[in-house]
Design a protein around this motif. Sequence first.
Motif, short mmCIF file in Angstrom:
data_model
loop_
_atom_site.label_atom_id
_atom_site.label_comp_id
_atom_site.label_asym_id
_atom_site.label_seq_id
_atom_site.Cartn_x
_atom_site.Cartn_y
_atom_site.Cartn_z
N PHE A 58 5.13 -5.91 -0.76
CA PHE A 58 6.04 -6.00 1.00
C PHE A 58 7.15 -5.04 0.80
CE2 PHE A 58 6.96 -4.87 5.15
CZ PHE A 58 8.05 -5.39 5.44
N HIS A 59 8.21 -5.40 0.08
CA HIS A 59 9.68 -5.08 -0.51
C HIS A 59 9.53 -4.13 -1.23
CE1 HIS A 59 13.62 -6.44 -0.54
NE2 HIS A 59 13.62 -5.93 -1.78
N ARG A 60 8.94 -3.69 -1.72
CA ARG A 60 8.25 -2.49 -2.87
C ARG A 60 8.82 -1.36 -1.70
NH1 ARG A 60 4.29 -2.40 -5.53
NH2 ARG A 60 3.03 -2.23 -3.46
N ASN A 61 7.53 -1.36 -1.32
CA ASN A 61 6.71 -1.20 0.27
C ASN A 61 8.52 -0.31 1.58
OD1 ASN A 61 4.42 0.12 -1.30
ND2 ASN A 61 3.00 -1.38 -0.07
N LEU A 62 8.65 -1.40 1.52
CA LEU A 62 9.88 -1.19 2.28
C LEU A 62 11.26 -0.67 2.24
CD1 LEU A 62 11.46 -2.27 5.07
CD2 LEU A 62 12.12 -4.24 3.86
N LEU A 63 11.17 -0.33 0.97
CA LEU A 63 12.69 0.43 -0.21
C LEU A 63 12.33 2.15 -0.49
CD1 LEU A 63 13.87 -2.66 -2.91
CD2 LEU A 63 15.22 -1.23 -0.32
N TYR A 64 10.58 2.01 -0.65
CA TYR A 64 10.03 2.73 -1.16
C TYR A 64 8.98 3.75 -0.88
CZ TYR A 64 11.54 0.37 -5.77
OH TYR A 64 12.12 0.16 -6.70
N GLY A 65 8.90 2.71 0.47
CA GLY A 65 7.87 3.52 1.07
C GLY A 65 6.40 3.32 1.24
N GLY A 66 5.31 3.97 1.40
CA GLY A 66 4.31 3.22 1.20
C GLY A 66 3.52 2.76 1.93
N VAL A 67 1.86 2.37 1.75
CA VAL A 67 1.29 1.37 2.76
C VAL A 67 0.84 -0.04 2.06
CG1 VAL A 67 -0.40 2.98 2.05
CG2 VAL A 67 -0.16 1.54 3.78
N PHE A 68 0.58 -0.87 2.75
CA PHE A 68 -0.37 -2.33 1.56
C PHE A 68 -1.14 -2.44 2.56
CE2 PHE A 68 -0.25 -6.00 -0.19
CZ PHE A 68 -0.91 -6.90 1.06
N LEU A 69 -2.43 -2.78 1.97
CA LEU A 69 -3.19 -3.01 2.70
C LEU A 69 -4.36 -4.66 2.41
CD1 LEU A 69 -3.95 0.29 1.64
CD2 LEU A 69 -5.60 0.65 3.71
N TYR A 70 -4.44 -5.23 3.43
CA TYR A 70 -5.50 -6.51 3.10
C TYR A 70 -6.53 -6.52 4.24
CZ TYR A 70 -7.11 -10.14 0.06
OH TYR A 70 -7.64 -11.16 -0.64
N PRO A 71 -7.95 -5.69 3.86
CA PRO A 71 -8.39 -5.36 4.91
C PRO A 71 -9.47 -6.63 5.13
CG PRO A 71 -9.52 -3.87 3.81
CD PRO A 71 -7.70 -4.96 3.02
N GLY A 72 -10.29 -6.91 6.27
CA GLY A 72 -10.94 -8.13 6.13
C GLY A 72 -12.14 -7.53 4.63
N ASP A 73 -13.13 -8.81 4.43
CA ASP A 73 -14.25 -8.11 3.49
C ASP A 73 -15.44 -9.13 3.54
OD1 ASP A 73 -12.29 -9.20 0.99
OD2 ASP A 73 -14.27 -9.72 1.09
N SER A 74 -16.16 -8.68 2.93
CA SER A 74 -17.54 -9.60 3.40
C SER A 74 -18.03 -10.90 1.79
CB SER A 74 -18.72 -8.42 3.79
OG SER A 74 -19.13 -7.31 2.46
N LYS A 75 -17.33 -10.99 1.17
CA LYS A 75 -16.98 -11.54 -0.06
C LYS A 75 -17.29 -13.06 0.67
CE LYS A 75 -15.38 -11.93 -4.29
NZ LYS A 75 -14.44 -11.37 -5.43
N SER A 76 -16.69 -13.41 1.38
CA SER A 76 -17.44 -14.53 1.75
C SER A 76 -17.39 -14.41 3.42
CB SER A 76 -16.14 -15.86 1.27
OG SER A 76 -14.87 -15.48 2.16
N PRO A 77 -17.66 -15.01 4.08
CA PRO A 77 -17.75 -15.67 5.85
C PRO A 77 -15.98 -15.54 6.51
CG PRO A 77 -19.77 -16.84 5.45
CD PRO A 77 -19.18 -16.50 3.94
N SER A 78 -15.34 -16.31 5.07
CA SER A 78 -14.23 -16.57 5.54
C SER A 78 -13.10 -14.92 5.62
CB SER A 78 -13.12 -18.10 4.81
OG SER A 78 -13.70 -18.14 3.90
N ARG A 79 -13.98 -14.68 4.90
CA ARG A 79 -13.02 -13.59 4.70
C ARG A 79 -13.16 -11.71 5.35
NH1 ARG A 79 -10.48 -12.98 -0.75
NH2 ARG A 79 -10.00 -10.90 -0.18
N LYS A 80 -13.50 -12.54 6.80
CA LYS A 80 -14.06 -11.21 7.90
C LYS A 80 -12.76 -10.69 8.09
CE LYS A 80 -17.12 -10.37 10.90
NZ LYS A 80 -17.37 -8.51 10.78
#
Length: 340
Positions: free
Chosen positions: A252-274
Motif C-alpha cells: 500500500f505504502h509503495r502505491n501511495l507514493l508512486y501510484g498504482g492499484v493493489f487488489l486482494y479479491p475474494g476467491d474460491s480456494k476455500s469458503p473462508s476466502r470468498k
Amino acid sequence: MTYFVETLNRHIIEQERRYPEATGAFTALLTDIALAGKIISYYVNKAGLVDILGKAGGMNIHGETQEKLDVFANRTMVRALVHGGQLCTLASEESEGIIPIPSDYPLGRYVCCFDPLDGSSNIEANVSIGTIFSIFRRITPDGKPGTEKDILQPGKKQVAAGYIIYGSSTMMVYSTGSGVYAFTLDPSYGEFVLSHENLTIPKKGKIYSINESYFDYWDEGVRNYVRWAKRAVPEDGRPLNSRYIGSLVADFHRNLLYGGVFLYPGDSKSPSRKQGKLRLLYEANPLAFIVEQAGGRASDGFTPILDIEPSDVHQTSPLIIGSEDDVRIAEEFIQGKRTT
Ligand code: P6P
C-alpha cells in the motif's frame, strides 16, 4: 509558524488547535500510538539479534501461527492504549473479542481497532511490515465500558486512521480527515519528524499489485482485469508493472507514493476466502480512509470500503485500493462492464 523541527507531537497539537472544542484526548491517543510504534520499531529492528524471532508457538484466532513479535506488538499496543484514558474499548487482529479497559483505568470517548503487526509472516525475511490503526468516536453513552456497537461502525465514521511501517526507515502515516501526513522516525532522538505534508496519491500509476497464484480461483472479472493489465499500454507507451511484496502495508505504502492499484479479491480456494483474506475493520477501513484523504479510491469491487456496514469484528472484505483511475478500471472489469 514552523518549528525548528516539525515533530509528530507538535503537528498533532497544531492540528488540534484548529478545533477549539478539542480536548487534547485525541492528541494523547495519537501520541500513545506513536509511542507503541517506537517501541515495536526498536524490537522489529533488533529482531535478527535477539531471541524474539520465530514462532511464538501460539495461534491467533484465525488459526495463523503467531510470531513472537506479533504477540509482543499486540501487548505493546494494548498496554500503550488502555492506560491513557482516551478509549472505552479496543479491537485487535490478535484478540478474539473486543478488549475491555481495565477497571482501574479511566474510560474515554474513543475506540481503536488495530492490526499490531501486519505482514508478520515476512519478519524473518526482513520485509517491511506494519501496524495499522483505526479510530472512532464511541456511540454508546460515556462513562460505561465500550461495546461491540462502538467498534462495528462503517469506515466513513472514522475520526482518524493510519499505519506505522517498519522498513528501511520507520514511518507513521496518518490522517484525521484533513489530509495525509507522514513522519519518519529519527532514532537518534526518538522523534517522528514530518517528512511528507498533505501527501496525495497520483491519479493513475504504472503498478498493479495482486497475488497471481490465485488466478484459477478468481471470478472471471478479476481474471479479465489481470489479462488486460498484462497487455495494457497506456497513452505514454509505458506498460504496467506487476509488483507484489505480500505485506499489505508495504504494498500500500509503495502505491501511495508512486501510484498504482493493489487488489486482494475474494476467491474460491476455500469458503473462508470468498470475501477475501484482508480484514475490514483494521486493514481495509484505515487504509481506505488514508487513500481517500490522499485523493485515491478503495472499494470491494462494487461498494466503497468506507460505506460497508460491519457485522463482525474480524470480517474480511475484498479490497481494491490505490490511484482513482486505476481502481475504477479494475472495478469496470470486476463488475463485468468491460472484458478487454
Ligand atoms: P497472500 C500478510 O500475511 C497479509 O495479511 C497482508 O499483509 C498481505 O497483503 C497478505 O496477507 C498477503 O496474502 O495470500 O498473498 O500471501
